[in-house]
Design a protein around this motif. Structure first.
Motif, PDB file in Angstrom:
ATOM      1  N   SER A  61       0.831  -1.213   0.000  1.00 48.76           N
ATOM      2  CA  SER A  61       0.000   0.000   0.000  1.00 48.76           C
ATOM      3  C   SER A  61       0.862   1.256   0.000  1.00 48.76           C
ATOM      4  CB  SER A  61      -0.916   0.012   1.223  1.00 48.76           C
ATOM      5  OG  SER A  61      -1.788  -1.082   1.190  1.00 48.76           O
ATOM      6  N   ILE A  62       1.878   1.267   0.815  1.00 49.54           N
ATOM      7  CA  ILE A  62       2.760   2.436   0.906  1.00 49.54           C
ATOM      8  C   ILE A  62       3.508   2.644  -0.403  1.00 49.54           C
ATOM      9  CG2 ILE A  62       4.804   3.384   2.055  1.00 49.54           C
ATOM     10  CD1 ILE A  62       3.824   1.841   4.585  1.00 49.54           C
ATOM     11  N   MET A  63       4.003   1.566  -0.986  1.00 48.32           N
ATOM     12  CA  MET A  63       4.757   1.667  -2.233  1.00 48.32           C
ATOM     13  C   MET A  63       3.869   2.157  -3.371  1.00 48.32           C
ATOM     14  SD  MET A  63       7.913   0.997  -1.569  1.00 48.32           S
ATOM     15  CE  MET A  63       8.666   0.595  -3.135  1.00 48.32           C
ATOM     16  N   ASP A  64       2.594   1.765  -3.366  1.00 49.38           N
ATOM     17  CA  ASP A  64       1.663   2.242  -4.387  1.00 49.38           C
ATOM     18  C   ASP A  64       1.464   3.758  -4.291  1.00 49.38           C
ATOM     19  OD1 ASP A  64       1.328  -0.290  -5.402  1.00 49.38           O
ATOM     20  OD2 ASP A  64      -0.612  -0.651  -4.415  1.00 49.38           O
ATOM     21  N   VAL A  65       1.416   4.269  -3.072  1.00 50.75           N
ATOM     22  CA  VAL A  65       1.208   5.705  -2.865  1.00 50.75           C
ATOM     23  C   VAL A  65       2.493   6.494  -3.116  1.00 50.75           C
ATOM     24  CG1 VAL A  65       0.659   7.470  -1.136  1.00 50.75           C
ATOM     25  CG2 VAL A  65      -0.699   5.371  -1.258  1.00 50.75           C
ATOM     26  N   GLU A  66       3.586   6.053  -2.507  1.00 50.75           N
ATOM     27  CA  GLU A  66       4.860   6.783  -2.600  1.00 50.75           C
ATOM     28  C   GLU A  66       5.530   6.630  -3.966  1.00 50.75           C
ATOM     29  OE1 GLU A  66       6.201   8.861  -0.350  1.00 50.75           O
ATOM     30  OE2 GLU A  66       4.548   8.536   1.060  1.00 50.75           O
ATOM     31  N   ASP A  67       5.425   5.453  -4.549  1.00 51.33           N
ATOM     32  CA  ASP A  67       5.957   5.138  -5.881  1.00 51.33           C
ATOM     33  C   ASP A  67       7.426   5.543  -6.078  1.00 51.33           C
ATOM     34  OD1 ASP A  67       5.639   3.963  -8.362  1.00 51.33           O
ATOM     35  OD2 ASP A  67       4.976   5.821  -9.319  1.00 51.33           O
ATOM     36  N   PRO A  68       8.339   5.058  -5.201  1.00 53.42           N
ATOM     37  CA  PRO A  68       9.745   5.435  -5.322  1.00 53.42           C
ATOM     38  C   PRO A  68      10.523   4.679  -6.402  1.00 53.42           C
ATOM     39  CG  PRO A  68       9.477   3.948  -3.490  1.00 53.42           C
ATOM     40  CD  PRO A  68       8.107   4.212  -4.048  1.00 53.42           C
ATOM     41  N   ILE A  69       9.914   3.642  -6.979  1.00 52.69           N
ATOM     42  CA  ILE A  69      10.582   2.830  -7.995  1.00 52.69           C
ATOM     43  C   ILE A  69       9.757   2.892  -9.278  1.00 52.69           C
ATOM     44  CG2 ILE A  69      11.361   0.525  -8.650  1.00 52.69           C
ATOM     45  CD1 ILE A  69      11.607  -0.123  -5.664  1.00 52.69           C
ATOM     46  N   SER A  70      10.381   3.351 -10.343  1.00 54.85           N
ATOM     47  CA  SER A  70       9.651   3.382 -11.610  1.00 54.85           C
ATOM     48  C   SER A  70       9.716   1.989 -12.243  1.00 54.85           C
ATOM     49  CB  SER A  70      10.247   4.430 -12.551  1.00 54.85           C
ATOM     50  OG  SER A  70      11.593   4.116 -12.836  1.00 54.85           O
ATOM     51  N   GLY A  71       8.650   1.608 -12.883  1.00 56.21           N
ATOM     52  CA  GLY A  71       8.619   0.304 -13.534  1.00 56.21           C
ATOM     53  C   GLY A  71       8.082  -0.781 -12.622  1.00 56.21           C
ATOM     54  N   GLN A  72       8.062  -1.996 -13.164  1.00 53.75           N
ATOM     55  CA  GLN A  72       7.540  -3.151 -12.445  1.00 53.75           C
ATOM     56  C   GLN A  72       8.624  -3.776 -11.575  1.00 53.75           C
ATOM     57  OE1 GLN A  72       6.204  -5.842 -15.485  1.00 53.75           O
ATOM     58  NE2 GLN A  72       4.284  -4.736 -15.809  1.00 53.75           N
ATOM     59  N   TYR A  73       8.182  -4.398 -10.487  1.00 50.29           N
ATOM     60  CA  TYR A  73       9.087  -5.163  -9.627  1.00 50.29           C
ATOM     61  C   TYR A  73       8.246  -6.133  -8.815  1.00 50.29           C
ATOM     62  CZ  TYR A  73       7.475  -1.861  -6.128  1.00 50.29           C
ATOM     63  OH  TYR A  73       6.675  -1.096  -5.305  1.00 50.29           O
ATOM     64  N   ASN A  74       8.882  -7.182  -8.354  1.00 47.04           N
ATOM     65  CA  ASN A  74       8.248  -8.138  -7.448  1.00 47.04           C
ATOM     66  C   ASN A  74       8.700  -7.809  -6.037  1.00 47.04           C
ATOM     67  OD1 ASN A  74       6.897  -9.833  -9.376  1.00 47.04           O
ATOM     68  ND2 ASN A  74       8.922 -10.568  -9.972  1.00 47.04           N
ATOM     69  N   LEU A  75       7.745  -7.744  -5.115  1.00 45.20           N
ATOM     70  CA  LEU A  75       8.043  -7.475  -3.716  1.00 45.20           C
ATOM     71  C   LEU A  75       8.206  -8.794  -2.980  1.00 45.20           C
ATOM     72  CD1 LEU A  75       8.239  -5.557  -1.254  1.00 45.20           C
ATOM     73  CD2 LEU A  75       5.737  -5.753  -1.074  1.00 45.20           C
ATOM     74  N   GLU A  76       9.312  -8.929  -2.266  1.00 48.25           N
ATOM     75  CA  GLU A  76       9.546 -10.096  -1.420  1.00 48.25           C
ATOM     76  C   GLU A  76       9.807  -9.608  -0.008  1.00 48.25           C
ATOM     77  OE1 GLU A  76      12.807 -12.435  -2.858  1.00 48.25           O
ATOM     78  OE2 GLU A  76      11.890 -12.781  -4.800  1.00 48.25           O
ATOM     79  N   VAL A  77       9.143 -10.208   0.962  1.00 49.71           N
ATOM     80  CA  VAL A  77       9.395  -9.912   2.377  1.00 49.71           C
ATOM     81  C   VAL A  77       9.889 -11.213   2.988  1.00 49.71           C
ATOM     82  CG1 VAL A  77       8.418  -9.138   4.561  1.00 49.71           C
ATOM     83  CG2 VAL A  77       7.605  -8.139   2.414  1.00 49.71           C
ATOM     84  N   SER A  78      11.036 -11.141   3.666  1.00 51.00           N
ATOM     85  CA  SER A  78      11.707 -12.357   4.119  1.00 51.00           C
ATOM     86  C   SER A  78      12.262 -12.206   5.528  1.00 51.00           C
ATOM     87  CB  SER A  78      12.855 -12.662   3.147  1.00 51.00           C
ATOM     88  OG  SER A  78      13.609 -13.766   3.575  1.00 51.00           O
ATOM     89  N   SER A  79      12.408 -13.337   6.191  1.00 49.31           N
ATOM     90  CA  SER A  79      13.176 -13.364   7.436  1.00 49.31           C
ATOM     91  C   SER A  79      14.655 -13.295   7.044  1.00 49.31           C
ATOM     92  CB  SER A  79      12.899 -14.660   8.199  1.00 49.31           C
ATOM     93  OG  SER A  79      13.510 -15.750   7.540  1.00 49.31           O
ATOM     94  N   PRO A  80      15.521 -12.957   7.979  1.00 49.27           N
ATOM     95  CA  PRO A  80      16.939 -12.883   7.620  1.00 49.27           C
ATOM     96  C   PRO A  80      17.563 -14.250   7.339  1.00 49.27           C
ATOM     97  CG  PRO A  80      16.623 -12.327   9.930  1.00 49.27           C
ATOM     98  CD  PRO A  80      15.265 -12.491   9.332  1.00 49.27           C
ATOM     99  N   GLY A  81      16.968 -15.312   7.854  1.00 56.66           N
ATOM    100  CA  GLY A  81      17.482 -16.655   7.593  1.00 56.66           C
ATOM    101  C   GLY A  81      18.788 -16.946   8.324  1.00 56.66           C
ATOM    102  N   ILE A  82      19.308 -18.128   8.082  1.00 58.71           N
ATOM    103  CA  ILE A  82      20.516 -18.588   8.778  1.00 58.71           C
ATOM    104  C   ILE A  82      21.774 -17.848   8.299  1.00 58.71           C
ATOM    105  CG2 ILE A  82      20.997 -20.528   7.246  1.00 58.71           C
ATOM    106  CD1 ILE A  82      21.644 -22.106   9.881  1.00 58.71           C
ATOM    107  N   GLU A  83      21.792 -17.461   7.029  1.00 52.51           N
ATOM    108  CA  GLU A  83      22.920 -16.679   6.508  1.00 52.51           C
ATOM    109  C   GLU A  83      22.489 -15.217   6.410  1.00 52.51           C
ATOM    110  OE1 GLU A  83      24.609 -18.596   3.024  1.00 52.51           O
ATOM    111  OE2 GLU A  83      25.804 -19.842   4.364  1.00 52.51           O
ATOM    112  N   ARG A  84      22.140 -14.683   7.559  1.00 53.35           N
ATOM    113  CA  ARG A  84      21.592 -13.338   7.739  1.00 53.35           C
ATOM    114  C   ARG A  84      22.410 -12.281   7.007  1.00 53.35           C
ATOM    115  NH1 ARG A  84      19.098 -10.254  11.968  1.00 53.35           N
ATOM    116  NH2 ARG A  84      18.439 -12.168  12.957  1.00 53.35           N
TER     117      ARG A  84
END
Length: 153
Positions: A61-84
């Motif tokens: 929602s925030i990225m749609d409003v602020e639009d700091p990146i022009s063009g298409q992109y895939n959003l990934e949200v991740s834990s830091p994992g074992i190799e943080r």
């Protein structure tokens, strides 16, 4: 690409924090319509799929409003994992003595890849000393493209 990641981090950090999570860092990998914006989040109780979903919805929602990146992109949200991944001086301080794998933006002494233990961290000079097999190497944090803990099994 660090400028885009820094801009996105500054836009999203307050909202992610308000949800009860720490936004560890942001990676932006441009590749046309296959570009990726990857956020690493953490919390004291750890991160599960539901946590990633909550943050993803808010961030979208925030990225749609602020639009700091022009063009298409895939959003990934991740834990830091074992190799943080490590992004800031505080991350390097937290993992002092741990083994890390580092890639720099430009060659230092003819190399861009380094592996070793974090020997020391200087907030004043914004640098770390990495203890490698070839001896100590001082790296400015601003020259580090990517840094990850090395998992030992």
């Amino acid at each position: 690409m660090a400028k885009i990641a820094d801009k996105v981090l500054s836009i999203l950090n307050p909202s992610v924090h308000a949800l009860g999570y720490e936004l560890l860092g942001v990676e932006y990998v441009p590749s046309g319509k296959h570009s990726v914006l990857r956020l690493y989040i953490d919390s004291e109780k750890g991160i599960g799929v539901d946590d990633c979903e909550v943050v993803s919805r808010q961030v979208s929602s925030i990225m749609d409003v602020e639009d700091p990146i022009s063009g298409q992109y895939n959003l990934e949200v991740s834990s830091p994992g074992i190799e943080r991944p490590l992004f800031s001086v505080s991350h390097y301080m937290r993992f002092l003595g741990h083994d890390v794998r580092i890639r720099t933006y430009r060659p230092i002494d003819g190399r861009r890849s380094f592996t070793g233990a974090i020997g020391s961290v200087s907030e004043k000079s914004n640098a770390i000393e990495l203890v490698t097999e070839l001896g100590p190497v001082t790296l400015e944090i601003d020259l580090i493209e990517k840094a990850n803990l090395v998992a030992h099994f």
